[in-house]
Design a protein around this motif. Sequence first.
Motif, mmCIF file in Angstrom:
data_model
loop_
_atom_site.group_PDB
_atom_site.id
_atom_site.type_symbol
_atom_site.label_atom_id
_atom_site.label_comp_id
_atom_site.label_asym_id
_atom_site.label_seq_id
_atom_site.Cartn_x
_atom_site.Cartn_y
_atom_site.Cartn_z
ATOM 1 N N THR A 57 0.819 -1.213 0.000
ATOM 2 C CA THR A 57 0.000 0.000 0.000
ATOM 3 C C THR A 57 0.849 1.259 0.000
ATOM 4 O O THR A 57 2.010 1.253 0.420
ATOM 5 N N ASN A 58 0.225 2.326 -0.455
ATOM 6 C CA ASN A 58 0.858 3.637 -0.423
ATOM 7 C C ASN A 58 -0.242 4.666 -0.186
ATOM 8 O O ASN A 58 -1.335 4.538 -0.757
ATOM 9 N N TYR A 59 0.049 5.658 0.651
ATOM 10 C CA TYR A 59 -0.957 6.646 1.032
ATOM 11 C C TYR A 59 -0.446 8.068 0.811
ATOM 12 O O TYR A 59 0.746 8.338 0.943
ATOM 13 N N ALA A 60 -1.370 8.961 0.544
ATOM 14 C CA ALA A 60 -1.040 10.372 0.570
ATOM 15 C C ALA A 60 -0.692 10.758 1.999
ATOM 16 O O ALA A 60 -1.277 10.225 2.957
ATOM 17 N N ASP A 61 0.254 11.678 2.154
ATOM 18 C CA ASP A 61 0.669 12.078 3.500
ATOM 19 C C ASP A 61 -0.513 12.589 4.318
ATOM 20 O O ASP A 61 -0.576 12.375 5.535
ATOM 21 N N SER A 62 -1.462 13.235 3.663
ATOM 22 C CA SER A 62 -2.581 13.854 4.374
ATOM 23 C C SER A 62 -3.536 12.841 5.007
ATOM 24 O O SER A 62 -4.336 13.207 5.874
ATOM 25 N N VAL A 63 -3.457 11.588 4.584
ATOM 26 C CA VAL A 63 -4.396 10.581 5.126
ATOM 27 C C VAL A 63 -3.691 9.463 5.889
ATOM 28 O O VAL A 63 -4.359 8.597 6.460
ATOM 29 N N LYS A 64 -2.376 9.479 5.916
ATOM 30 C CA LYS A 64 -1.645 8.424 6.627
ATOM 31 C C LYS A 64 -2.060 8.369 8.079
ATOM 32 O O LYS A 64 -2.161 9.392 8.755
#
Length: 123
Positions: A57-64
Motif C-alpha cells: 500500500t501507499n498513502y497520501a501524507d494527508s491521510v496516513k
Amino acid sequence: QVQLVESGGGLVQAGGSLRLSCAASGSIVTINDMGWYRQAPGKQRELVAVITRGGSTNYADSVKGRFTISRDNAKRTVNLQMNSLKPEDTAVYYCNADLVTAQATGIRRYVDWGQGTQVTVSS
C-alpha cells in the motif's frame, strides 16, 4: 463491458468514519493496482491510496494513519476505511483500477475509473 461501481459515501461529522467500497465486474482477466483518488471543488484530482495485487500500500501524507485501503482479489473489490475524518477530506472519491480484460479483439490492459461518490465532512 467492465464496470467499477462505488458505494459508501455520505455526510459525516468531523471525527467520524466512513467506509467506501468499489466492485469491479465484467470480462476481467486480472486486476493490477487498485486505488482511490479524490477531487475537491476547484482542485485537481489527487491520489488518496493505492494497493497492489500483492497487498502493498501507499498513502497520501494527508491521510496516513487515518485511512486504510484493502482489497479482496477473489471478489474484485477495493475498500477505503476512513477514520478521524476532517472537513478538508470533503471531495468526490473515485475508484481506480489497472485492468487486464478479455475482449473480442484480444487481451487489453487499461486503467478504468468509477463514477465517483461524494464524501462530505461537516465541522
